[in-house]
Design a protein around this motif. Structure first.
Motif, PDB file in Angstrom:
ATOM      1  N   TRP A  64       2.656  14.163 -23.052  1.00  0.00           N
ATOM      2  CA  TRP A  64       1.183  14.208 -23.042  1.00  0.00           C
ATOM      3  C   TRP A  64       0.572  12.925 -22.497  1.00  0.00           C
ATOM      4  O   TRP A  64      -0.640  12.764 -22.470  1.00  0.00           O
ATOM      5  N   LEU A  65       1.415  12.021 -22.070  1.00  0.00           N
ATOM      6  CA  LEU A  65       0.933  10.709 -21.626  1.00  0.00           C
ATOM      7  C   LEU A  65       0.068  10.845 -20.368  1.00  0.00           C
ATOM      8  O   LEU A  65       0.481  11.410 -19.371  1.00  0.00           O
ATOM      9  N   GLU A  66      -1.160  10.302 -20.451  1.00  0.00           N
ATOM     10  CA  GLU A  66      -2.080  10.379 -19.305  1.00  0.00           C
ATOM     11  C   GLU A  66      -1.774   9.288 -18.289  1.00  0.00           C
ATOM     12  O   GLU A  66      -1.916   9.496 -17.093  1.00  0.00           O
ATOM     13  N   SER A  67      -1.430   8.129 -18.795  1.00  0.00           N
ATOM     14  CA  SER A  67      -1.184   7.012 -17.894  1.00  0.00           C
ATOM     15  C   SER A  67      -0.363   5.964 -18.628  1.00  0.00           C
ATOM     16  O   SER A  67      -0.217   6.020 -19.844  1.00  0.00           O
ATOM     17  N   ARG A  68       0.135   5.027 -17.859  1.00  0.00           N
ATOM     18  CA  ARG A  68       1.013   4.009 -18.408  1.00  0.00           C
ATOM     19  C   ARG A  68       0.575   2.658 -17.848  1.00  0.00           C
ATOM     20  O   ARG A  68       0.227   2.564 -16.681  1.00  0.00           O
ATOM     21  N   PRO A  69       0.568   1.602 -18.704  1.00  0.00           N
ATOM     22  CA  PRO A  69       0.124   0.309 -18.188  1.00  0.00           C
ATOM     23  C   PRO A  69       1.166  -0.277 -17.252  1.00  0.00           C
ATOM     24  O   PRO A  69       2.366  -0.165 -17.511  1.00  0.00           O
ATOM     25  N   VAL A  70       0.710  -0.870 -16.182  1.00  0.00           N
ATOM     26  CA  VAL A  70       1.659  -1.457 -15.239  1.00  0.00           C
ATOM     27  C   VAL A  70       0.961  -2.563 -14.450  1.00  0.00           C
ATOM     28  O   VAL A  70      -0.256  -2.507 -14.231  1.00  0.00           O
ATOM     29  N   THR A  71       1.718  -3.562 -14.062  1.00  0.00           N
ATOM     30  CA  THR A  71       1.186  -4.610 -13.195  1.00  0.00           C
ATOM     31  C   THR A  71       1.798  -4.436 -11.818  1.00  0.00           C
ATOM     32  O   THR A  71       3.016  -4.424 -11.667  1.00  0.00           O
ATOM     33  N   LEU A  72       0.950  -4.250 -10.831  1.00  0.00           N
ATOM     34  CA  LEU A  72       1.409  -4.097  -9.458  1.00  0.00           C
ATOM     35  C   LEU A  72       1.415  -5.469  -8.788  1.00  0.00           C
ATOM     36  O   LEU A  72       0.466  -6.246  -8.942  1.00  0.00           O
ATOM     37  N   GLY A  73       2.490  -5.748  -8.069  1.00  0.00           N
ATOM     38  CA  GLY A  73       2.558  -7.015  -7.344  1.00  0.00           C
ATOM     39  C   GLY A  73       2.303  -6.782  -5.862  1.00  0.00           C
ATOM     40  O   GLY A  73       2.717  -5.766  -5.308  1.00  0.00           O
ATOM     41  N   ARG A  74       1.615  -7.724  -5.227  1.00  0.00           N
ATOM     42  CA  ARG A  74       1.364  -7.686  -3.781  1.00  0.00           C
ATOM     43  C   ARG A  74       0.861  -6.325  -3.287  1.00  0.00           C
ATOM     44  O   ARG A  74       1.522  -5.655  -2.503  1.00  0.00           O
ATOM     45  N   VAL A  75      -0.285  -5.927  -3.816  1.00  0.00           N
ATOM     46  CA  VAL A  75      -0.934  -4.716  -3.296  1.00  0.00           C
ATOM     47  C   VAL A  75      -2.279  -5.099  -2.693  1.00  0.00           C
ATOM     48  O   VAL A  75      -2.894  -6.088  -3.095  1.00  0.00           O
ATOM     49  N   ILE A  76      -2.721  -4.296  -1.726  1.00  0.00           N
ATOM     50  CA  ILE A  76      -3.990  -4.556  -1.036  1.00  0.00           C
ATOM     51  C   ILE A  76      -4.925  -3.373  -1.279  1.00  0.00           C
ATOM     52  O   ILE A  76      -4.570  -2.240  -0.957  1.00  0.00           O
ATOM     53  N   PRO A  77      -6.113  -3.604  -1.856  1.00  0.00           N
ATOM     54  CA  PRO A  77      -7.084  -2.510  -1.958  1.00  0.00           C
ATOM     55  C   PRO A  77      -7.486  -2.080  -0.547  1.00  0.00           C
ATOM     56  O   PRO A  77      -7.885  -2.918   0.259  1.00  0.00           O
ATOM     57  N   THR A  78      -7.343  -0.792  -0.272  1.00  0.00           N
ATOM     58  CA  THR A  78      -7.530  -0.288   1.082  1.00  0.00           C
ATOM     59  C   THR A  78      -8.422   0.948   1.041  1.00  0.00           C
ATOM     60  O   THR A  78      -8.175   1.849   0.248  1.00  0.00           O
ATOM     61  N   PRO A  79      -9.459   1.005   1.868  1.00  0.00           N
ATOM     62  CA  PRO A  79     -10.292   2.208   1.887  1.00  0.00           C
ATOM     63  C   PRO A  79      -9.535   3.363   2.543  1.00  0.00           C
ATOM     64  O   PRO A  79      -8.790   3.168   3.502  1.00  0.00           O
ATOM     65  N   ASP A  80      -9.739   4.545   1.976  1.00  0.00           N
ATOM     66  CA  ASP A  80      -9.053   5.731   2.478  1.00  0.00           C
ATOM     67  C   ASP A  80     -10.105   6.831   2.500  1.00  0.00           C
ATOM     68  O   ASP A  80     -10.294   7.541   1.518  1.00  0.00           O
ATOM     69  N   GLY A  81     -10.828   6.929   3.589  1.00  0.00           N
ATOM     70  CA  GLY A  81     -11.975   7.831   3.617  1.00  0.00           C
ATOM     71  C   GLY A  81     -13.001   7.326   2.617  1.00  0.00           C
ATOM     72  O   GLY A  81     -13.329   6.155   2.610  1.00  0.00           O
ATOM     73  N   ASP A  82     -13.460   8.233   1.724  1.00  0.00           N
ATOM     74  CA  ASP A  82     -14.420   7.812   0.702  1.00  0.00           C
ATOM     75  C   ASP A  82     -13.711   7.225  -0.507  1.00  0.00           C
ATOM     76  O   ASP A  82     -14.359   6.738  -1.437  1.00  0.00           O
ATOM     77  N   TRP A  88     -10.410   4.963  -2.447  1.00  0.00           N
ATOM     78  CA  TRP A  88      -9.710   3.692  -2.300  1.00  0.00           C
ATOM     79  C   TRP A  88      -8.292   3.854  -2.799  1.00  0.00           C
ATOM     80  O   TRP A  88      -8.017   4.669  -3.677  1.00  0.00           O
ATOM     81  N   GLN A  89      -7.402   3.083  -2.261  1.00  0.00           N
ATOM     82  CA  GLN A  89      -6.022   3.086  -2.732  1.00  0.00           C
ATOM     83  C   GLN A  89      -5.531   1.640  -2.811  1.00  0.00           C
ATOM     84  O   GLN A  89      -6.117   0.728  -2.234  1.00  0.00           O
ATOM     85  N   LEU A  90      -4.444   1.467  -3.557  1.00  0.00           N
ATOM     86  CA  LEU A  90      -3.772   0.176  -3.585  1.00  0.00           C
ATOM     87  C   LEU A  90      -2.494   0.338  -2.780  1.00  0.00           C
ATOM     88  O   LEU A  90      -1.613   1.111  -3.159  1.00  0.00           O
ATOM     89  N   ALA A  91      -2.409  -0.362  -1.666  1.00  0.00           N
ATOM     90  CA  ALA A  91      -1.283  -0.180  -0.758  1.00  0.00           C
ATOM     91  C   ALA A  91      -0.324  -1.361  -0.892  1.00  0.00           C
ATOM     92  O   ALA A  91      -0.758  -2.516  -0.987  1.00  0.00           O
ATOM     93  N   ASP A  92       0.954  -1.065  -0.905  1.00  0.00           N
ATOM     94  CA  ASP A  92       1.972  -2.117  -0.913  1.00  0.00           C
ATOM     95  C   ASP A  92       1.770  -3.002   0.308  1.00  0.00           C
ATOM     96  O   ASP A  92       1.698  -2.503   1.439  1.00  0.00           O
ATOM     97  N   ALA A  93       1.720  -4.304   0.092  1.00  0.00           N
ATOM     98  CA  ALA A  93       1.521  -5.200   1.235  1.00  0.00           C
ATOM     99  C   ALA A  93       2.746  -5.198   2.142  1.00  0.00           C
ATOM    100  O   ALA A  93       2.630  -5.414   3.344  1.00  0.00           O
ATOM    101  N   ASP A  94       3.905  -4.929   1.548  1.00  0.00           N
ATOM    102  CA  ASP A  94       5.143  -5.053   2.322  1.00  0.00           C
ATOM    103  C   ASP A  94       5.801  -3.702   2.555  1.00  0.00           C
ATOM    104  O   ASP A  94       7.010  -3.623   2.780  1.00  0.00           O
ATOM    105  N   GLY A  95       5.054  -2.607   2.442  1.00  0.00           N
ATOM    106  CA  GLY A  95       5.643  -1.293   2.638  1.00  0.00           C
ATOM    107  C   GLY A  95       4.611  -0.328   3.168  1.00  0.00           C
ATOM    108  O   GLY A  95       3.527  -0.717   3.589  1.00  0.00           O
ATOM    109  N   GLU A  96       4.961   0.956   3.100  1.00  0.00           N
ATOM    110  CA  GLU A  96       4.087   1.981   3.669  1.00  0.00           C
ATOM    111  C   GLU A  96       3.459   2.834   2.584  1.00  0.00           C
ATOM    112  O   GLU A  96       2.791   3.815   2.867  1.00  0.00           O
ATOM    113  N   LEU A  97       3.732   2.514   1.298  1.00  0.00           N
ATOM    114  CA  LEU A  97       3.310   3.393   0.216  1.00  0.00           C
ATOM    115  C   LEU A  97       2.017   2.906  -0.425  1.00  0.00           C
ATOM    116  O   LEU A  97       1.678   1.730  -0.365  1.00  0.00           O
TER     117      LEU A  97
END
Lengths: 547, 451
Positions: free
Chosen positions: B368-386, B388-397
């Motif tokens: 039933w878990l809705e979400s889990r706490p996590v710390t993302l390292g080296r991500v870039i806030p990136t607009p995606d149409g309307d 937003w996403q957090l994109a890996d700075a060193d990858g494609e995900l």
């Protein structure tokens, strides 16, 4: 939901396709109801809904557990580096507090003893900009929001917020104003070392970009701006010509005369009159000479009377030559044509000519001469306009007179607005001294407009005059809100060093006999707020001083 | 006991404010003007006299050293907690401009502190005494628990009936039924003493009007509710941890009886959610040594701020004890050994793929878990149409932001902090996407709260 945005082409999280069919079938059956539809692989029994819920539960958890990240969208170009030094941490905390005090969230009504923080933001920004600090990135959204609601602080906010604010504004429609305010969407204007780019921007840029470019070039090199303007002048639209011409006000010089003289023959009347106005501000220009000639022939000193008196013979017609030099022939409603023409001739004539024309008298002596036949107000008003236009302090001084004369406080020939304009041609110290003298004699009720042109922080004598006048107003027993405008100005403009003199005023005084009820308490509160604000301003200055 | 000389930032002080109006009022009082005789002691007491509209100044005193969080006392009539005077005084103190000098606390401040600490000691003593004593009659307690379990079982069975009726008739009919049906069912679950079920049922009622894609969301939630019902009805055959998770999801009170874990807990985020009855404050902590991310909840009556306040970016040396249930982050804050203190420490980050995988793994313990706490390292806030996403700075995900996070002002603080460069971002990662709660710039820099 991540798993729902998994349609082709959207870079959200995706799941493996074969499960999708199963899930979609379950959703369809659930929508229609098991009474109408049976999921494949299940029998249409009485417990079909339970079987559907079982299967949906498995699918739901499976879909969530099997989620994968999506593909990254195209990266945005990072914001340009801000090379300014970081804001000291105490100043950054203060900025947070100033920005937390947003209008609209307020208590309204009486202001109490606490400072109006939002009103201190302009000064804070000016000081931070003077020291060249970089804005802390997390504060940028609040800064942009503040500037969105208040156009007066926009230039200072945008200067402080720096390149990253413009980068942000391109991402958020609410902050588009920042891009409009910064021409070229924040791209740096080309400098003198890039003549190609400059030419290209001048010839192909948007109107706002071109105005900004012209202003920037004019600030650097007046002649280069004029040359740039000359290249396209003939093909510009009339309203654009007017704006461009207006930007020559900065750094106006004798070398501009041929260009302006040629603009006197412009097709557009507004362009013609602006050109004439600019030329009249150049006392050595041919136009100024022509106007001096015309005006001089209308004004003379009559020595046949007991005391020398100025006599005025207003022009009888507005000839084509006058019109070409910018005189507007048609008088506004309820104004005599002849006095209208006279006013325009006198305000465009160089003030230096009057001394020669009127017997070598100084401006003071000329202003003091009686004027025959009720022409005095008309003549003096025109001289005021000329003194402001030609930035002539000696004439301004003469026309302002001493602040103590009774007329200085009354309506007289000059409105307070005109006086304020005259004051603005004087040096800061002289300005402050005159206004201090005015307040000492006439009190505060008329002083608001005059205080507005004084340099901040107020010079010592002016500050003392304001505090004394407030003290007198309190003793007179009226309520402080009659003076709320001046109080507000004092909070922002009084030198924080004056705080010591204010401490005695923050106590609640004994009520004088005829005082308005409770006024003393309100005054004490107002003075407390003034004192608090001054101390806060002193703290702000310290916080913003680089270590 | 206190970290001497360590002062908080304005942001951390303003985070204590119960509402926006208090923030504003407190900011205004954070200047020397109305204050007199202000001071602070090495024992962690801050005091001052604040001139208000009355003739007598208010006496404000704050105990920042108390290990249960800052405590306030002010002679003003405000019912806000903390009041604007306490906030203003703390801001003044945080400003370090010399208006709150070190000194000896006046008697009126000292008296209150002494009294308060004595009461706190008594309470602690009483609590430990109660802990060791048997809590009432165990036989009666067992009978009460059994009776409640019977009610819940009856409620779960009734809910199962409602769900099967709904699925037999089709979800399309739920769109017309509206809130009424669900409100009534929720009330039945409250009667059955299953508040967890009641809350889920109430949320079902809002789904048909929640925009495109509602049938999918409604089926998911119905299915998970069904799963919870079934979990309860068969709790005897479930593994112990999962059975405890079911009990906690149903809404049975548990006690935080996990072994106490002492650590340097970094406060990652604090935010409130409110409904008509209750304000819930969620505080995420990260243990520097244990590497655990845990959740502390604090409650306030509707419209009032919960009492527990832990400003983001500070660490506290404290013990926490876990609540029962597999895959549960919730802990109770136990003894605190020092007042919260600033730190340069930040949690290590993981990549986007790892964060999503961890959520998937966590569903094994708690479906039933809705979400889990996590710390993302080296991500870039990136607009995606309307969006937003957090994109890996060193990858494609990339991870999309959760819908509620897109409209929060914190989004723009996050984007501003990044300026297109990678960040470390703490948040909640779940099936709806990622909700950023705090971020750190590359290199040096304090935690920036985003909620």
């Amino acid at each position: 939901m991540m798993n729902e945005t998994a349609v082709p082409g959207t870079p959200a999280a995706t799941k493996t396709p074969p499960d999708g069919n199963r899930w979609e079938e379950l959703v369809t059956v659930a929508l229609l109801g098991t009474a109408r539809r049976t999921p494949s692989g299940m029998t249409a029994r009485r417990d079909a809904p339970t079987a559907l819920l079982d299967a949906a539960a498995v699918e739901t958890v499976r879909r969530r557990a099997g989620m994968r990240p999506g593909r990254a969208a195209a990266r945005i170009e990072p914001a340009a580096e801000d090379s300014r030094p970081a804001l000291p941490s105490a100043a950054a905390r203060r900025l947070t507090m100033l920005l937390a005090d947003r209008p609209g969230a307020g208590s309204g009504g009486r202001r109490g003893t606490t400072p109006d923080l939002m009103e201190l933001l302009p000064q804070w920004l000016a000081t931070a900009n003077r020291h060249g600090f970089a804005a802390p990135a997390p504060a940028l959204p609040a800064l942009l929001d503040a500037a969105r609601g208040r156009t007066d602080i926009r230039p200072a906010v945008l200067a402080f917020a720096g390149p990253r604010a413009l980068w942000l504004a391109r991402l958020n429609a609410d902050w588009r104003f920042a891009l409009r305010a910064a021409p070229g969407g924040g791209a740096a204007l080309p400098g003198p070392e890039e003549p190609e780019r400059m030419r290209e921007l001048w010839e192909e840029g948007l109107f706002a970009e071109r105005v900004a470019l012209l202003a920037a070039v004019r600030g650097r090199d007046a002649g280069a701006a004029r040359d740039l303007l000359t290249t396209t002048w003939a093909s510009e639209r009339a309203e654009d010509r007017l704006m461009f011409l207006d930007s020559l006000r900065t750094g106006l010089c004798a070398a501009d005369e041929p260009f302006l003289e040629q603009a006197l023959a412009d097709r557009s009347r507004n362009v013609r009159s602006t050109a004439a106005e600019l030329l009249s501000a150049l006392p050595a220009s041919a136009l100024a000479g022509r106007m001096a000639e015309r005006a001089g022939s209308c004004v003379a000193v009559d020595h046949t009377r007991g005391t020398p008196t100025i006599v005025v013979e207003a022009p009888h017609e507005c000839d084509p030559g006058m019109e070409r030099d910018g005189v507007v022939a048609k008088a506004p409603a309820r104004r005599g044509e002849r006095s209208w023409w006279l006013g325009q001739l006198v305000d465009a004539a160089p003030l230096g000519t009057w001394s020669r024309r009127l017997g070598g008298r100084t401006p003071e002596e000329i202003v003091a001469l009686p004027v025959a036949d009720d022409w005095r107000d008309e003549l003096h008003a025109a001289w005021c306009r000329a003194a402001v236009r030609q930035r002539d302090p000696s004439w301004s001084r003469a026309l302002l007179g001493t602040p103590a004369v009774p007329e200085a406080g009354g309506p007289g020939a000059m409105s307070l607005a005109e006086r304020a304009k005259l004051l603005s041609t004087l040096g800061a110290a002289e300005r402050a001294e005159w206004v201090a003298g005015f307040i000492a004699v006439h009190g505060l009720s008329e002083a608001f407009q005059l205080l507005g042109v004084c340099a901040v922080p107020w010079a010592g004598p002016l500050g003392r005059a304001v505090v004394d006048a407030l003290n007198i107003a309190r003793d007179a027993g009226s309520y402080p809100w009659s003076f709320s405008g001046v109080m507000g100005l004092a909070e922002r403009c009084l030198d924080p060093a004056e705080a010591i003199r204010l401490e005695a005023l923050t106590a609640v005084p004994d009520e004088p006999e005829h005082a308005a009820p409770g006024a003393g308490g309100y005054w004490a509160e107002s003075f407390q707020r003034l004192l608090t604000t001054l101390r806060l301003r002193a703290t702000i200055q310290t916080e913003l001083t680089p270590p | 006991m206190t970290q001497q000389g360590v002062r908080w930032t304005a942001d951390q002080v303003l985070a204590l404010a119960p509402d926006t109006a208090s923030r504003k009022a407190g900011s205004k009082l954070g200047a020397a003007g109305p204050w007199s005789e202000a001071g602070s002691s090495d024992e962690g007491t801050v005091w001052g006299l604040c001139r208000g509209s009355g003739s007598k100044p208010y006496r404000t005193v704050i105990d920042i050293a108390d290990s249960t969080g800052p405590a306030y006392k002010c002679s003003c009539p405000s019912r806000k907690f903390p009041c604007k005077h306490a906030l203003g005084l703390l801001l003044l103190w945080a400003g370090e401009d010399g208006t709150v000098p070190r000194g000896q606390a006046p008697d009126w401040a000292d008296e209150w502190i002494e009294d308060r600490r004595k009461r706190a000691d008594d309470k602690r003593a009483a609590a430990s005494a109660a802990g060791s004593a048997p809590a009432g009659d165990p036989e009666a307690a067992r009978r009460r628990a059994e009776r409640r379990a019977e009610w819940i079982t009856a409620g779960a069975a009734e809910l199962e009936q409602r769900l099967t009726d709904l699925l037999r008739g089709g979800l399309a009919s739920a769109e017309q039924a509206g809130y009424g049906l669900w409100e009534e069912t929720a009330a039945r679950m409250v009667d059955a003493q299953a508040p967890g079920l009641a809350a889920r049922v109430r949320e079902l009622g809002a789904i048909p009007s929640s925009g495109p894609g509602w049938p999918v969301r409604l089926l998911e939630e119905c299915a998970l509710l069904h799963l919870l019902d079934q979990g309860w009805l068969r709790r005897d055959v479930l593994p112990g941890g999962l059975a405890a998770t079911v009990r906690s999801r149903i809404g049975l009170p548990g006690s935080a009886d996990g072994p106490p874990v002492r650590d340097q807990w970094l406060v990652l985020a604090q935010y409130d959610t409110a409904d008509s009855r209750l304000t819930t404050r969620r505080i995420w902590l990260y243990g520097a040594e244990s590497g655990r991310t845990v959740l502390v909840l604090s409650y306030g009556a509707a419209g009032r701020a919960p009492e527990l306040v832990l400003p983001v970016g500070l660490t506290l040396d404290a013990e926490v004890s876990a609540y029962p249930g597999a895959g549960q982050s919730r802990v109770a804050l136990g003894e605190r050994f020092a007042a919260p203190a600033p730190t340069g420490f930040r949690p290590p980050g993981v990549g986007v793929a790892r964060a999503v995988a961890q959520y998937g793994e966590a569903l094994r313990d708690d479906p039933w878990l809705e979400s889990r706490p996590v710390t993302l390292g080296r991500v870039i806030p990136t607009p995606d149409g309307d969006d937003w996403q957090l994109a890996d700075a060193d990858g494609e995900l990339a991870l999309p932001l959760a819908p509620p996070a897109r409209s929060r002002s914190g989004l723009w603080r996050l984007v501003a902090l990044s300026g297109g460069a990678p960040l470390t971002v703490f948040g909640e990662c779940g099936h709806r996407g990622f909700s950023p709660l705090a971020a750190w710039p590359e290199g040096r820099g304090e935690a920036v709260p985003l909620c």
